[in-house]
Design a protein around this motif. Structure first.
Motif, PDB file in Angstrom:
ATOM      1  N   ASP A 174       1.180  -1.298  -0.196  1.00 15.52           N
ATOM      2  CA  ASP A 174      -0.155   0.000  -0.026  1.00 15.52           C
ATOM      3  C   ASP A 174       0.540   0.963  -0.186  1.00 15.52           C
ATOM      4  OD1 ASP A 174      -2.230  -1.487   0.943  1.00 15.52           O
ATOM      5  OD2 ASP A 174      -2.470  -1.180   2.215  1.00 15.52           O
ATOM      6  N   GLU A 175       1.966   1.068   0.680  1.00 17.68           N
ATOM      7  CA  GLU A 175       2.760   2.035   1.070  1.00 17.68           C
ATOM      8  C   GLU A 175       3.735   2.387  -0.321  1.00 17.68           C
ATOM      9  OE1 GLU A 175       4.520   3.571   4.080  1.00 17.68           O
ATOM     10  OE2 GLU A 175       2.146   3.929   5.038  1.00 17.68           O
ATOM     11  N   GLU A 176       4.194   1.669  -0.960  1.00 17.51           N
ATOM     12  CA  GLU A 176       5.167   2.068  -2.321  1.00 17.51           C
ATOM     13  C   GLU A 176       5.387   3.188  -3.206  1.00 17.51           C
ATOM     14  OE1 GLU A 176       5.879  -2.056  -3.639  1.00 17.51           O
ATOM     15  OE2 GLU A 176       4.477  -2.812  -4.943  1.00 17.51           O
ATOM     16  N   LEU A 182       2.567   8.555  -6.011  1.00 18.35           N
ATOM     17  CA  LEU A 182       3.973   9.600  -5.686  1.00 18.35           C
ATOM     18  C   LEU A 182       5.048   8.285  -5.811  1.00 18.35           C
ATOM     19  CD1 LEU A 182       2.911  11.717  -2.313  1.00 18.35           C
ATOM     20  CD2 LEU A 182       3.310  12.957  -4.866  1.00 18.35           C
ATOM     21  N   LEU A 183       6.239   8.742  -5.618  1.00 22.81           N
ATOM     22  CA  LEU A 183       7.330   8.159  -5.446  1.00 22.81           C
ATOM     23  C   LEU A 183       7.531   7.901  -3.610  1.00 22.81           C
ATOM     24  CD1 LEU A 183       9.774   9.985  -7.544  1.00 22.81           C
ATOM     25  CD2 LEU A 183       8.304   7.714  -8.480  1.00 22.81           C
ATOM     26  N   GLU A 184       8.087   6.748  -3.800  1.00 21.89           N
ATOM     27  CA  GLU A 184       8.325   6.213  -2.292  1.00 21.89           C
ATOM     28  C   GLU A 184       9.068   7.223  -1.113  1.00 21.89           C
ATOM     29  OE1 GLU A 184       8.543   1.977  -1.535  1.00 21.89           O
ATOM     30  OE2 GLU A 184       7.712   2.522   0.664  1.00 21.89           O
ATOM     31  N   TYR A 185       9.003   7.418  -0.279  1.00 20.06           N
ATOM     32  CA  TYR A 185       9.543   7.615   0.545  1.00 20.06           C
ATOM     33  C   TYR A 185      11.190   7.279   1.229  1.00 20.06           C
ATOM     34  CZ  TYR A 185       7.149   4.977   3.697  1.00 20.06           C
ATOM     35  OH  TYR A 185       6.982   4.259   4.016  1.00 20.06           O
ATOM     36  N   ALA A 222      11.389  14.803  -3.565  1.00 20.90           N
ATOM     37  CA  ALA A 222      11.564  13.144  -4.524  1.00 20.90           C
ATOM     38  C   ALA A 222      10.301  13.398  -5.824  1.00 20.90           C
ATOM     39  CB  ALA A 222      11.526  12.358  -4.053  1.00 20.90           C
ATOM     40  N   THR A 223       8.944  13.724  -5.716  1.00 20.84           N
ATOM     41  CA  THR A 223       8.517  13.327  -7.214  1.00 20.84           C
ATOM     42  C   THR A 223       8.486  14.604  -8.207  1.00 20.84           C
ATOM     43  OG1 THR A 223       6.564  11.712  -5.914  1.00 20.84           O
ATOM     44  CG2 THR A 223       6.437  12.722  -7.839  1.00 20.84           C
ATOM     45  N   ARG A 224       8.361  15.948  -6.888  1.00 21.74           N
ATOM     46  CA  ARG A 224       8.460  17.037  -7.894  1.00 21.74           C
ATOM     47  C   ARG A 224       9.603  16.990  -8.380  1.00 21.74           C
ATOM     48  NH1 ARG A 224      10.085  21.561  -4.160  1.00 21.74           N
ATOM     49  NH2 ARG A 224       8.849  20.084  -2.685  1.00 21.74           N
ATOM     50  N   LEU A 225      11.112  16.985  -7.663  1.00 26.30           N
ATOM     51  CA  LEU A 225      12.220  16.774  -8.707  1.00 26.30           C
ATOM     52  C   LEU A 225      12.308  15.921  -9.861  1.00 26.30           C
ATOM     53  CD1 LEU A 225      14.290  18.232  -7.483  1.00 26.30           C
ATOM     54  CD2 LEU A 225      15.758  16.854  -6.738  1.00 26.30           C
ATOM     55  N   ARG A 226      12.387  14.539  -9.456  1.00 23.07           N
ATOM     56  CA  ARG A 226      12.598  13.562 -10.331  1.00 23.07           C
ATOM     57  C   ARG A 226      11.602  13.622 -11.179  1.00 23.07           C
ATOM     58  NH1 ARG A 226      15.048   9.254  -5.837  1.00 23.07           N
ATOM     59  NH2 ARG A 226      16.500  10.592  -5.191  1.00 23.07           N
ATOM     60  N   ARG A 227      10.366  13.459 -10.791  1.00 22.27           N
ATOM     61  CA  ARG A 227       9.033  13.047 -12.237  1.00 22.27           C
ATOM     62  C   ARG A 227       7.788  13.920 -12.090  1.00 22.27           C
ATOM     63  NH1 ARG A 227       8.011   7.354 -12.936  1.00 22.27           N
ATOM     64  NH2 ARG A 227       6.902   8.887 -14.422  1.00 22.27           N
ATOM     65  N   TRP A 231       4.235  14.355 -10.722  1.00 17.79           N
ATOM     66  CA  TRP A 231       3.632  15.523  -9.684  1.00 17.79           C
ATOM     67  C   TRP A 231       2.641  16.661 -10.077  1.00 17.79           C
ATOM     68  CZ3 TRP A 231       4.540  17.140  -5.178  1.00 17.79           C
ATOM     69  CH2 TRP A 231       3.830  17.983  -4.307  1.00 17.79           C
ATOM     70  N   ALA A 232       2.883  17.024 -12.100  1.00 20.83           N
ATOM     71  CA  ALA A 232       1.709  17.121 -12.154  1.00 20.83           C
ATOM     72  C   ALA A 232       0.371  16.587 -12.009  1.00 20.83           C
ATOM     73  CB  ALA A 232       2.093  17.324 -13.596  1.00 20.83           C
ATOM     74  N   THR A 233       0.043  15.872 -12.372  1.00 18.17           N
ATOM     75  CA  THR A 233      -1.077  14.762 -12.109  1.00 18.17           C
ATOM     76  C   THR A 233      -1.467  15.233 -10.392  1.00 18.17           C
ATOM     77  OG1 THR A 233      -0.396  13.724 -13.983  1.00 18.17           O
ATOM     78  CG2 THR A 233      -2.193  12.680 -12.504  1.00 18.17           C
ATOM     79  N   TYR A 234      -1.159  14.776  -9.802  1.00 14.24           N
ATOM     80  CA  TYR A 234      -0.782  14.937  -8.274  1.00 14.24           C
ATOM     81  C   TYR A 234      -0.849  16.221  -7.910  1.00 14.24           C
ATOM     82  CZ  TYR A 234       0.438  13.856  -2.880  1.00 14.24           C
ATOM     83  OH  TYR A 234       0.561  14.402  -1.360  1.00 14.24           O
ATOM     84  N   ALA A 235      -0.039  17.271  -8.155  1.00 10.98           N
ATOM     85  CA  ALA A 235      -0.987  18.290  -7.945  1.00 10.98           C
ATOM     86  C   ALA A 235      -1.899  18.590  -8.281  1.00 10.98           C
ATOM     87  CB  ALA A 235       0.521  19.594  -8.249  1.00 10.98           C
ATOM     88  N   ARG A 236      -2.487  18.641  -9.319  1.00  9.00           N
ATOM     89  CA  ARG A 236      -3.302  18.748 -10.109  1.00  9.00           C
ATOM     90  C   ARG A 236      -4.876  17.998  -9.199  1.00  9.00           C
ATOM     91  NH1 ARG A 236      -5.468  15.968 -13.757  1.00  9.00           N
ATOM     92  NH2 ARG A 236      -3.033  15.952 -14.396  1.00  9.00           N
ATOM     93  N   LYS A 237      -5.053  16.751  -8.176  1.00  9.44           N
ATOM     94  CA  LYS A 237      -5.255  15.898  -8.316  1.00  9.44           C
ATOM     95  C   LYS A 237      -5.788  16.974  -6.419  1.00  9.44           C
ATOM     96  CE  LYS A 237      -5.793  12.070 -10.544  1.00  9.44           C
ATOM     97  NZ  LYS A 237      -5.065  10.276 -10.505  1.00  9.44           N
ATOM     98  N   THR A 238      -4.441  17.047  -6.019  1.00  7.39           N
ATOM     99  CA  THR A 238      -4.665  17.543  -4.068  1.00  7.39           C
ATOM    100  C   THR A 238      -4.544  18.965  -4.072  1.00  7.39           C
ATOM    101  OG1 THR A 238      -2.279  17.490  -4.099  1.00  7.39           O
ATOM    102  CG2 THR A 238      -3.810  15.553  -3.552  1.00  7.39           C
ATOM    103  N   ALA A 239      -4.577  19.196  -5.411  1.00  6.43           N
ATOM    104  CA  ALA A 239      -4.505  21.304  -5.087  1.00  6.43           C
ATOM    105  C   ALA A 239      -3.582  21.622  -4.851  1.00  6.43           C
ATOM    106  CB  ALA A 239      -6.367  21.422  -4.259  1.00  6.43           C
ATOM    107  N   ARG A 240      -2.319  21.038  -5.002  1.00  3.88           N
ATOM    108  CA  ARG A 240      -0.831  21.298  -3.862  1.00  3.88           C
ATOM    109  C   ARG A 240      -0.610  22.323  -5.085  1.00  3.88           C
ATOM    110  NH1 ARG A 240      -1.663  18.221  -0.977  1.00  3.88           N
ATOM    111  NH2 ARG A 240       0.112  16.689   0.462  1.00  3.88           N
ATOM    112  N   ARG A 241       0.691  23.460  -4.401  1.00  2.00           N
ATOM    113  CA  ARG A 241       1.134  24.280  -5.008  1.00  2.00           C
ATOM    114  C   ARG A 241       2.568  24.105  -4.786  1.00  2.00           C
ATOM    115  NH1 ARG A 241      -2.345  28.222  -6.967  1.00  2.00           N
ATOM    116  NH2 ARG A 241      -5.036  28.089  -6.405  1.00  2.00           N
ATOM    117  N   GLU A 242       3.476  24.781  -6.009  1.00  2.00           N
ATOM    118  CA  GLU A 242       3.791  25.296  -5.748  1.00  2.00           C
ATOM    119  C   GLU A 242       4.834  25.091  -4.125  1.00  2.00           C
ATOM    120  OE1 GLU A 242       7.079  23.192  -7.925  1.00  2.00           O
ATOM    121  OE2 GLU A 242       5.234  22.153  -9.681  1.00  2.00           O
ATOM    122  N   PRO A 243       5.870  24.898  -4.315  1.00  2.00           N
ATOM    123  CA  PRO A 243       6.603  25.574  -2.561  1.00  2.00           C
ATOM    124  C   PRO A 243       7.140  27.334  -3.124  1.00  2.00           C
ATOM    125  CG  PRO A 243       8.199  23.988  -3.251  1.00  2.00           C
ATOM    126  CD  PRO A 243       7.287  23.547  -4.171  1.00  2.00           C
TER     127      PRO A 243
END
Ligand code: ADE
Length: 243
Positions: A174-176, A182-185, A222-227, A231-243
């Protein structure tokens, strides 16, 4: 491996169509997948495409119509091999022209009865047999292998570890990476001090809430930097903004 899975389940059934049947199960005869194969959680039959050639030289390929480099696997030979493969699960052709493999597609394949994997060599397979047989084309990445066998083994590795009873601690699935987009921690274990380096203090705090929050931050960073694509999909789904 649980007794349940070992005793009651029909094996997840794999047929590989290949010019190199001796490449199977290869690395999947070892470790987790190898044990699962021995336990009957999945089954594997590798069919030699060359056995379906009809001439005395056992020809499987020919020059491409239209000219150009390399050889093409003949539709009639490949079709004869497909004809004798058990019709279990989707028929997948491994090719860099295919739809990229995802964890989600692998999960769906693993949830089905099995899969038939068609491995190409040379420049690939005559398109007519792919069209006639309603073949699903999958790529394992934007690079070119010398044949589909290594790609088939990768798809099988991804699927087999998802079969019920194969992984001991199913919660670790579940966490991978990719499970939540996202990429794993990162992970740390003993020794506590190695080469003068300690693990991040929060992991030793015993505070599960803080540990979870730290891991989520690490996954996001890690996801923002490497992928950026994920990140674009994740940010859209969770309404995350670039820091
Ligand atoms: N065959 C050759 N290259 C491949 C790739 N990238 N994915 C799947 N099959 C292939």
């Amino acid at each position: 491996m649980s007794d349940d899975a070992e005793n009651n389940q029909k094996p997840w059934r794999v047929t590989a169509l290949t010019l190199f049947p001796e490449m199977f199960p290869g690395p999947l005869g070892h470790s987790l997948a190898g044990k699962a194969l021995e336990a009957g959680l999945w089954s594997l039959e590798a069919l030699d495409i060359r056995g379906f050639a009809s001439d005395k030289h056992r020809t499987v390929d020919d020059a491409p119509f239209g000219g150009g480099a390399g050889m093409v696997m003949r539709a009639d030979v490949v079709d004869a091999a497909i004809e004798v493969a058990p019709p279990v699960g989707p028929l997948v052709y491994l090719t860099p022209r295919g739809v990229p493999l995802t964890q989600a597609r692998a999960k769906a394949l693993a949830a089905g009865p099995g899969v038939t994997l068609l491995c190409g060599r040379y420049e690939g397979v005559d398109q007519r047999v792919l069209d006639a047989r309603d073949v699903e084309e999958i790529s394992i990445g934007d690079f070119v292998l010398s044949g589909g066998e290594a790609a088939a083994l990768i798809i099988l590795d991804v699927c087999v570890r998802l079969l019920p009873g194969v992984m001991g601690g199913a919660e670790s699935l579940d966490e991978e990476s990719f499970e939540n987009g996202l990429l794993e921690y990162p992970h740390y274990t003993r020794p506590r001090v190695w080469s003068g380096m300690e693990p991040p203090g929060v992991l030793l705090s015993g505070d599960h809430g803080r540990v979870a929050a730290w891991r989520r931050e690490q996954s996001e960073a890690a996801t923002r930097l490497r992928r950026p694509d994920l990140w674009a999909t994740y940010a859209r789904k969770t309404a995350r903004r670039e820091p």
